[in-house]
Design a protein around this motif. Structure first.
Motif, mmCIF file in Angstrom:
data_model
loop_
_atom_site.group_PDB
_atom_site.id
_atom_site.type_symbol
_atom_site.label_atom_id
_atom_site.label_comp_id
_atom_site.label_asym_id
_atom_site.label_seq_id
_atom_site.Cartn_x
_atom_site.Cartn_y
_atom_site.Cartn_z
ATOM 1 N N THR A 1 0.914 -1.548 -0.001
ATOM 2 C CA THR A 1 -0.049 -0.205 -0.066
ATOM 3 C C THR A 1 1.019 1.401 -0.216
ATOM 4 O O THR A 1 0.175 2.299 0.116
ATOM 5 N N LYS B 1 2.818 2.072 2.063
ATOM 6 C CA LYS B 1 3.244 2.679 3.267
ATOM 7 C C LYS B 1 4.101 1.758 3.642
ATOM 8 O O LYS B 1 5.378 0.581 3.983
ATOM 9 N N LEU B 2 6.011 3.215 3.642
ATOM 10 C CA LEU B 2 6.587 2.903 4.582
ATOM 11 C C LEU B 2 7.181 2.037 5.963
ATOM 12 O O LEU B 2 6.543 2.848 6.668
ATOM 13 N N PHE C 1 9.738 1.614 8.915
ATOM 14 C CA PHE C 1 11.834 2.394 8.735
ATOM 15 C C PHE C 1 12.152 1.313 10.036
ATOM 16 O O PHE C 1 11.549 1.122 10.906
ATOM 17 N N TYR D 1 3.802 11.482 8.852
ATOM 18 C CA TYR D 1 4.663 10.667 10.262
ATOM 19 C C TYR D 1 5.206 11.098 10.578
ATOM 20 O O TYR D 1 5.527 12.125 11.408
ATOM 21 N N ILE E 1 4.533 6.113 10.126
ATOM 22 C CA ILE E 1 3.655 6.652 9.373
ATOM 23 C C ILE E 1 1.829 6.591 10.373
ATOM 24 O O ILE E 1 1.581 5.788 11.027
ATOM 25 N N ILE F 1 -4.616 5.274 4.523
ATOM 26 C CA ILE F 1 -4.110 5.023 5.490
ATOM 27 C C ILE F 1 -4.315 5.124 7.431
ATOM 28 O O ILE F 1 -4.467 6.951 6.994
ATOM 29 N N GLU G 1 -3.132 4.414 10.953
ATOM 30 C CA GLU G 1 -2.670 3.721 11.511
ATOM 31 C C GLU G 1 -2.954 3.912 12.851
ATOM 32 O O GLU G 1 -2.004 4.623 13.977
#
Lengths: 112, 116
Positions: free
Chosen positions: A97, A99-100, A102, B35, B45, B56, B58
Motif C-alpha cells: 500500500t 506504506k513505508l 522504517f 509521519y 506513518i 491509511i 494507523e
C-alpha cells in the motif's frame, strides 16, 4: 508483515575509510527497499532504492547498496567516507500500500 | 521552489491546546502522508491520503485529524495536546498508488512540536 532490522545503532569511521551500514529485511513477497538519510535537524532525503531491477543499486553521494535475497539483506556502502556523511541513516521497506516501514536508524559518525 | 513544505518549523505549546500543522507539495503528486518521529528517532506513518481520500490510518488517537482541502495540501490538526505528542512530524508525498509499491516518497523538513 514487512519489517527491517538495522543491525548497528552507531557506526564510527575515519574520513577516507569505507562505510558499511547493515540492514536485514523481512517480507512475504519481493520487497521495495530504500535508504534515507537525515542530517541533524533536517528532513529525510532519499539515497537510493531497490524495486526488483538490478540488485546493485547506486545512489547519490557515492553510496550504493546490494539486494541479496538469499541473505535478506540490503546493506549500504560507500568506499570512502566524508565528513559531510555524518548523519542518521534509515533502511526502509515498502508494503503493497506504499506504506513505508522504517528501521530504527544507524547514526554514522565520521572522524577526521 | 521547495518540493514539500511544512509550517511551522517549530511549535511550542501548552498541554490541552489545539494546534495545526500545514503541509503543501508542488510536485503534482496524488498521495500525501504524515509521519511521526519520536525522541529516539523512530519514524512511523500516521496517515496517508490519495486524491483527498484517506487511505491509511494507523491507530492514531482521534485527537489527530488530517484534513486534505485539495491534493496539494494535507494539514494535521491536533486537539487537546498531550506531553507524549512532543515529536517531529514529517509530511511526505509520492506520485501515488498508481505507481505501485516502491514509489519514492519525498519528505518535508519536519515540524518540531514541543508540548509543555
Amino acid at each position: 508483515a514487512q519489517s527491517v532490522t538495522q543491525l548497528d545503532s552507531h557506526v564510527s569511521v575515519s574520513e577516507g575509510t569505507p562505510v558499511l551500514l547493515r540492514c536485514n529485511y523481512s517480507s512475504s513477497y519481493s520487497p521495495s527497499l530504500f535508504w534515507y538519510v537525515q542530517h541533524p535537524n533536517k528532513g529525510l532525503q532519499l539515497l537510493l532504492k531497490y524495486t526488483s531491477a538490478a540488485t546493485l543499486v547506486k545512489g547519490i553521494n557515492g553510496f550504493e547498496a546490494e539486494f541479496k535475497k538469499s541473505e535478506t539483506s540490503f546493506h549500504l556502502t560507500k568506499p570512502s567516507a566524508h565528513m559531510s556523511d555524518a548523519a542518521e541513516y534509515f533502511c526502509v521497506v515498502s508494503d503493497r500500500t506504499d506504506k513505508l516501514i522504517f528501521g530504527t536508524g544507524t547514526r554514522l559518525q565520521v572522524f577526521p | 521552489d521547495t518540493a514539500v513544505s511544512q509550517t511551522p518549523k517549530y511549535l511550542v505549546t501548552q498541554m490541552g491546546n489545539d494546534k495545526s500543522i500545514k503541509c503543501e507539495q508542488n510536485l503534482g503528486h496524488d498521495t500525501m502522508y504524515w509521519y511521526k518521529q519520536d525522541s529516539k528517532k523512530f519514524l512511523k506513518i500516521m496517515f496517508s491520503y490519495n486524491n483527498k481520500e484517506l487511505i491509511i490510518n494507523e491507530t492514531v488517537p482521534n485527537r489527530f485529524s488530517p484534513k486534505s482541502p485539495d491534493k496539494a495540501h494535507l494539514n494535521l490538526h491536533i486537539n487537546s495536546l498531550e506531553l507524549g505528542d512532543s515529536a517531529v512530524y514529517f509530511c511526505a508525498s509520492s506520485a501515488g498508488l498508481a505507481g505501485g509499491p516502491g514509489e519514492t516518497q519525498y519528505f518535508g523538513p519536519g515540524t518540531r512540536l514541543l508540548v509543555l
